[in-house]
Design an enzyme around this catalytic site. Structure first.
Site, PDB file in Angstrom:
ATOM      1  N   GLU A 118     106.925  69.762  51.098  1.00  0.00           N
ATOM      2  CA  GLU A 118     107.419  69.520  52.656  1.00  0.00           C
ATOM      3  C   GLU A 118     106.536  70.336  53.815  1.00  0.00           C
ATOM      4  O   GLU A 118     106.532  71.421  53.731  1.00  0.00           O
ATOM      5  CB  GLU A 118     109.494  69.672  52.805  1.00  0.00           C
ATOM      6  CG  GLU A 118     109.769  69.408  54.613  1.00  0.00           C
ATOM      7  CD  GLU A 118     111.038  69.784  54.325  1.00  0.00           C
ATOM      8  OE1 GLU A 118     111.196  69.518  55.986  1.00  0.00           O
ATOM      9  OE2 GLU A 118     111.748  70.087  53.776  1.00  0.00           O
ATOM     10  N   ARG A 131     112.351  75.845  37.922  1.00  0.00           N
ATOM     11  CA  ARG A 131     112.507  76.508  38.917  1.00  0.00           C
ATOM     12  C   ARG A 131     111.874  77.887  39.064  1.00  0.00           C
ATOM     13  O   ARG A 131     112.390  78.714  37.617  1.00  0.00           O
ATOM     14  CB  ARG A 131     113.684  76.725  39.586  1.00  0.00           C
ATOM     15  CG  ARG A 131     113.159  76.780  41.379  1.00  0.00           C
ATOM     16  CD  ARG A 131     114.345  77.458  42.813  1.00  0.00           C
ATOM     17  NE  ARG A 131     114.096  77.824  43.176  1.00  0.00           N
ATOM     18  CZ  ARG A 131     114.313  77.459  44.796  1.00  0.00           C
ATOM     19  NH1 ARG A 131     114.786  76.812  45.190  1.00  0.00           N
ATOM     20  NH2 ARG A 131     113.809  78.719  45.507  1.00  0.00           N
ATOM     21  N   LYS A 178     112.817  78.193  51.959  1.00  0.00           N
ATOM     22  CA  LYS A 178     111.985  78.351  53.125  1.00  0.00           C
ATOM     23  C   LYS A 178     112.613  78.218  54.907  1.00  0.00           C
ATOM     24  O   LYS A 178     112.222  78.955  56.049  1.00  0.00           O
ATOM     25  CB  LYS A 178     111.117  76.897  53.051  1.00  0.00           C
ATOM     26  CG  LYS A 178     109.507  77.089  52.982  1.00  0.00           C
ATOM     27  CD  LYS A 178     109.462  75.681  52.479  1.00  0.00           C
ATOM     28  CE  LYS A 178     109.722  74.450  52.166  1.00  0.00           C
ATOM     29  NZ  LYS A 178     108.662  73.624  52.390  1.00  0.00           N
TER      30      LYS A 178
END
Length: 732
Positions: free
Chosen positions: A231, A451, A461
C-alpha cells in the site's frame, strides 16, 4: 530441450559449459571436433549455431535464470562488451594487464553488470579458470584482491556446477572422448550450512534445484505468477522486504514472474511520494518485476463486480452506524438492512457513488454468513465513501473498495496463481476464497509465511507516521527507522539484508528477531574491505608532547586497510605534538611505556593536570625500539596540525524501550526519549576525501557511514555509527 555441443578436445568452451550447467540445460557434449574449428551447438530442430560467444549468448537467452542475458539495452550492451573483452585472458602477454583492469573495476562492483549474475561473469570467470596454474598462483598471491574476491564468490555460489565442469574440462584436454552431461543438481558443499524451511532450501539458487520439488501448492514450472502488493502509505520497511524477496525467490524457483501492484484504495493515507519511494526501495532490493500495476487501474471493473453482486443478492448497502455494526458482527446479529430489496440497495448505492449526505452514512457489505465462527466471514465491508481526492485519479470517485474486496478480484483478473501473505492474515483466508467464489473466479492459492518482527521495533506504518509527524525523526529515511532507506542510510549493505531475510525462509512460525544478527552479517561484509581511519574526540582531548620527536613533521603513506590493498593509501603526518583521546590520556601512568599505533612505543615522563585534577597535557619521549607486544595501551593519535577535519559522530538507539509491545499496549508510553547522540571529534586529513555513503572504520571506535561529506572546514563531516552485531543497549 535436447542440445548437442561439439568442440575440439584441446579447446573446450568452458564458459558455455559452465553457463549451461548453472542454467540447468541438458547438453550432450562431443569433444571429437577437429582442432581449430569453433564450437558448435546442434539444436533439437536441426538448426546449428557456432562460435563460443554466440553459443554463450544463446544459453543466456534460453536460461531460466532472470537477467542472465536478457536485460535493458544498456546492460545487455555492457554484457556484450565483457564477452568481447574476455578473449584477452587467452593472450599470455596481456593476461596480468587484464587482471589488473578487471580488479580495479570490481573495487566498486559486486557483479560485472548490474546487481546479479550474468553470462559476462561466467565469461570472465572461465577466462581465468581455463588458465589453470597461472591464475591459481595469482589467486594465492593476493595481488588482485577485488578480482579474487569476485572469483571466489562466483565459485562458492555455484560450487558443485563449476567444480564438475572444471574437473571434466581443465587439465584433461585432448582425451577425445564424448560424454553426456545430465547436469545433475549441485549439492551443497560440506562446509556450507543448509537452510530449509517448508521444504525450501534457501541456499540454492535459480536453476540449481530439481523441478520435481513442489513448494507452492499446485505450482507448475513456467506458469507461476506472483504479486508484491504494497500500500503506498509509507516507505518499504524490513517486514515488506521479506515479502518482496520471497516473491522473487519463488518466481525464480518456478521460472515464473512477479508483478508489483500498488494497493491504492485509501486516498487518506496514500501519495505519489510513497509510490516513487517504494519503487526506489524495490529496485534497491534487486527485485526483478515484469510489470507495475495499480488497484486503481481496475476501479471501473471492481465497481461493475460490486453491482453484479448487489443484483445477485450477494451484497447489500448498510447504513448501520460503525460502532453498532462492529458490535453486531462480534455477536453474530444480522443487520436490519441485510434483507433490503435489490432496488433499495441500488438506490442507496447510487447515493454512495454521488457522495451525498445520505450516501456518506452507508457502506456496501458482502452477504456471507453472520453465524460463521470465523468473524471475517460475517458480512465484511466491500465499499466505503471517501471524499478525499485520489493521488492518481483525483476526485473522480467518492467510493473506494476495501482491501478485502479488491484483492481477491485483482488477483484473479491479473492471473495471479499464488498470493503470498503473512500468517497474521490466516483467519481472512476463508474470506478471500469465499469472495472469489461469489465473484465466479478460479481459486488463487494462498501461501503463508511468518511476519518478520524485530525487537524494539515498530513496523506499523501508522505508528511510524506518528514519529514523522511529531518530529521524533527526520523523515521516512531516518537511520532509526526500520525502512529500507533508513537502515541503508545507517550503514547496512543490501546484501546483508537479503542474506538475513532468506535465512529466515518461508517459515510459518512467528518469531521475534534480534537486530544483532543482521548487523553481524553486515560486519562480515564491510570489515574485510572498508578503509581504516583515525579520529580523536574533541572534548578534553589531550596533547602529548614528544620532546625528542620530529620538530619538522614528515609524512608517510600507509595502507588504509592492512589486509586489503583495494582500500588504497593515506598520508599520515608524524610530529612531536600529537593529540590523544582524553579517556586514553587519563589511563596512563607516569613512566609508563605505551604504543602509538603505526609509529612505535613512547614513554610518558610527565602528566600535567588542571585545577580540577583533569589531565591536560602529557610529556614523553619516543622509544621506537621498544617491544609493542609488552605494552598494555595501544593508542590511536593524530598530529597537531591545521589539516585535521572536523567530525560529527552520531550514534542511534531504538525508538522504543520495550522489546515487544503487547496488543493492548500504547506505543507512546514506551517511546525512547533519547535516541540520538552526537559527539564532536577531529579526524585525519585524508577523511576530507570521503564521499556520501562511504563506509569506514574509525580505529578503536567502530564502523561509520558518511552521511554528509566534507564541504568546508567550518562544517563537520557527519558520520553515522554502524552497529557491529554486539548487544545494543538503550541510551541512558
Amino acid at each position: 530441450m535436447e542440445l548437442k555441443l561439439s568442440f575440439a578436445a584441446d579447446a573446450p568452451p568452458l564458459a558455455v559449459l559452465a553457463a549451461a550447467k548453472i542454467a540447468g540445460l541438458s547438453l550432450t557434449a562431443d569433444s571429437t571436433l577437429a582442432p581449430g574449428y569453433p564450437p558448435a551447438l546442434l539444436l533439437s530442430n536441426g538448426q546449428r549455431l557456432q562460435g563460443a560467444h554466440v553459443l554463450l549468448r544463446y544459453v543466456g537467452r534460453v536460461a531460466s535464470i532472470p537477467s542472465f542475458y536478457q536485460r535493458d539495452p544498456y546492460e545487455s550492451s555492457q554484457i556484450d562488451e565483457w564477452l568481447d573483452y574476455a578473449s584477452i585472458f587467452g593472450s599470455g602477454s596481456e593476461f596480468e594487464g587484464a587482471c589488473s583492469c578487471v580488479d580495479k573495476y570490481l573495487l566498486q562492483h559486486t557483479f560485472l553488470v548490474g546487481n546479479s549474475l550474468s553470462i559476462a561473469d561466467i565469461a570472465i570467470w572461465a577466462g581465468l579458470a581455463v588458465t589453470g596454474v597461472r591464475w591459481e598462483s595469482l589467486r594465492k598471491s593476493k595481488k588482485y584482491q577485488n578480482l579474487v574476491r569476485w572469483f571466489n564468490s562466483v565459485s562458492a555460489e555455484y560450487d558443485a556446477a563449476l567444480s564438475e565442469v572444471l574437473a571434466a574440462n581443465v587439465g584433461k584436454r585432448g582425451s577425445g572422448k564424448s560424454g553426456t552431461f545430465k547436469l545433475k543438481e549441485p549439492q551443497a558443499s560440506n562446509t556450507q550450512s543448509t537452510v530449509v524451511e517448508n521444504g525450501v532450501n534457501l541456499n540454492e539458487t535459480a536453476g540449481s534445484r530439481s523441478t520435481s520439488e513442489i513448494d507452492l501448492p499446485e505450482a507448475e514450472v513456467g506458469k507461476v505468477k506472483l504479486r508484491f502488493a504494497p500500500e503506498p502509505s509509507g516507505y518499504l520497511h524490513i517486514g515488506h522486504s521479506k515479502a518482496a524477496l520471497l516473491n522473487q525467490y519463488f518466481a525464480e524457483r518456478y521460472k515464473g514472474q512477479v508483478i508489483v501492484r500498488f494497493d491504492d484504495t485509501n486516498p487518506d493515507k496514500e501519495s505519489s511520494e510513497f509510490v516513487d519511494n517504494l519503487l526506489k526501495d524495490i529496485e534497491t532490493l534487486g527485485i526483478k518485476y515484469s510489470a507495475v500495476t495499480h488497484t486503481s487501474d481496475y476501479f471501473p471493473q471492481i465497481m461493475e463486480m460490486a453491482e453484479r453482486l448487489i443484483h445477485e443478492g450477494k451484497a447489500y448497502v448498510d447504513d448501520t452506524p460503525r460502532e453498532q455494526m462492529q458490535h453486531e458482527r462480534m455477536e453474530g446479529i444480522e443487520s436490519r438492512c441485510r434483507n433490503n430489496s435489490v432496488e433499495e440497495n441500488f438506490k442507496l448505492w447510487k447515493e454512495m457513488i454521488a457522495g451525498s449526505e445520505r450516501g456518506l452514512m452507508c457502506c456496501l457489505r458482502g452477504k456471507l454468513d453472520m453465524q460463521d465462527p470465523n468473524k471475517s466471514l460475517r458480512d465484511p465491508v466491500y465499499y466505503r465513501c471517501n471524499l478525499t481526492p485520489h493521488h492518481r485519479i483525483g476526485s473522480k470517485y467518492k467510493v473506494y473498495p476495501t482491501y478485502d474486496f479488491c484483492c481477491p478480484f485483482v488477483d484473479a483478473v491479473e492471473g495471479i496463481t499464488h498470493a503470498l501473505r503473512s500468517s497474521e492474515y490466516h483467519d481472512r483466508n476463508d474470506q478471500y476464497y469465499r469472495i472469489q467464489t461469489d465473484m465466479g473466479f478460479k481459486k488463487v492459492h494462498i501461501y503463508e509465511f511468518s511476519r518478520l518482527n524485530m525487537v524494539y521495533t515498530l513496523l506499523s506504518k501508522r505508528k511510524l507516521l506518528w514519529f514523522v509527524q511529531n518530529g521524533k525523526v527526520e523523515g521516512w529515511d531516518d537511520p532509526r527507522f526500520p525502512t529500507v532507506q533508513g537502515i541503508v542510510r545507517r550503514g547496512l549493505k543490501i546484501e546483508a539484508l537479503i542474506q538475513f531475510i532468506l535465512e529466515q525462509g518461508a517459515s510459518k512460525n512467528l518469531n521475534l528477531m534480534e537486530w544483532d544478527k543482521l548487523w553481524a552479517i553486515n560486519k562480515k561484509i564491510i570489515d574485510p574491505v572498508c578503509p581504516r581511519h583515525t579520529a580523536v574526540i574533541e572534548e578534553r582531548r589531550v596533547l602529548l608532547i614528544l620532546s625528542d620527536g620530529p620538530r619538522d613533521p614528515f609524512v608517510r603513506m600507509l595502507p588504509k586497510h592492512k589486509k586489503y590493498e583495494g582500500a588504497g593509501e593515506k598520508a599520515v603526518t608524524y610530529s612531536n605534538r600529537i593529540w590523544l583521546d582524553y579517556v586514553d590520556a587519563e589511563s596512563i601512568s607516569v613512566s609508563e611505556e605505551v604504543t602509538l599505533k603505526d609509529w612505535g612505543n613512547a614513554i610518558v615522563k610527565e602528566i600535567k593536570k588542571d585545577q580540577d585534577g583533569k589531565v591536560s597535557e602529557l610529556v614523553g619521549v619516543l622509544h621506537l625500539e621498544g617491544n609493542v607486544k609488552k605494552t598494555k595501551l595501544k593508542l590511536t593519535w593524530l598530529p597537531d596540525t591545521n589539516e585535521l577535519v572536523r567530525l560529527n559522530l552520531v550514534d542511534f538507539d531504538y525508538l522504543i524501550t520495550k522489546k515487544k509491545l503487547e496488543e493492548d499496549e500504547d506505543f507512546i508510553d514506551v517511546v525512547n526519549p533519547c535516541t540520538k547522540k552526537e559527539t564532536l571529534a577531529v579526524g585525519e586529513s585524508d577523511m576530507r576525501n570521503l564521499k556520501h555513503g562511504d563506509v569506514i572504520q574509525l580505529e578503536r571506535k567502530g564502523y561509520y557511514r558518511c552521511d554528509v561529506p566534507f564541504i568546508r572546514p567550518s562544517k563537520p563531516i557527519v558520520l553515522f555509527a554502524i552497529p557491529d552485531g554486539k548487544q545494543q543497549t538503550i541510551m541512558k
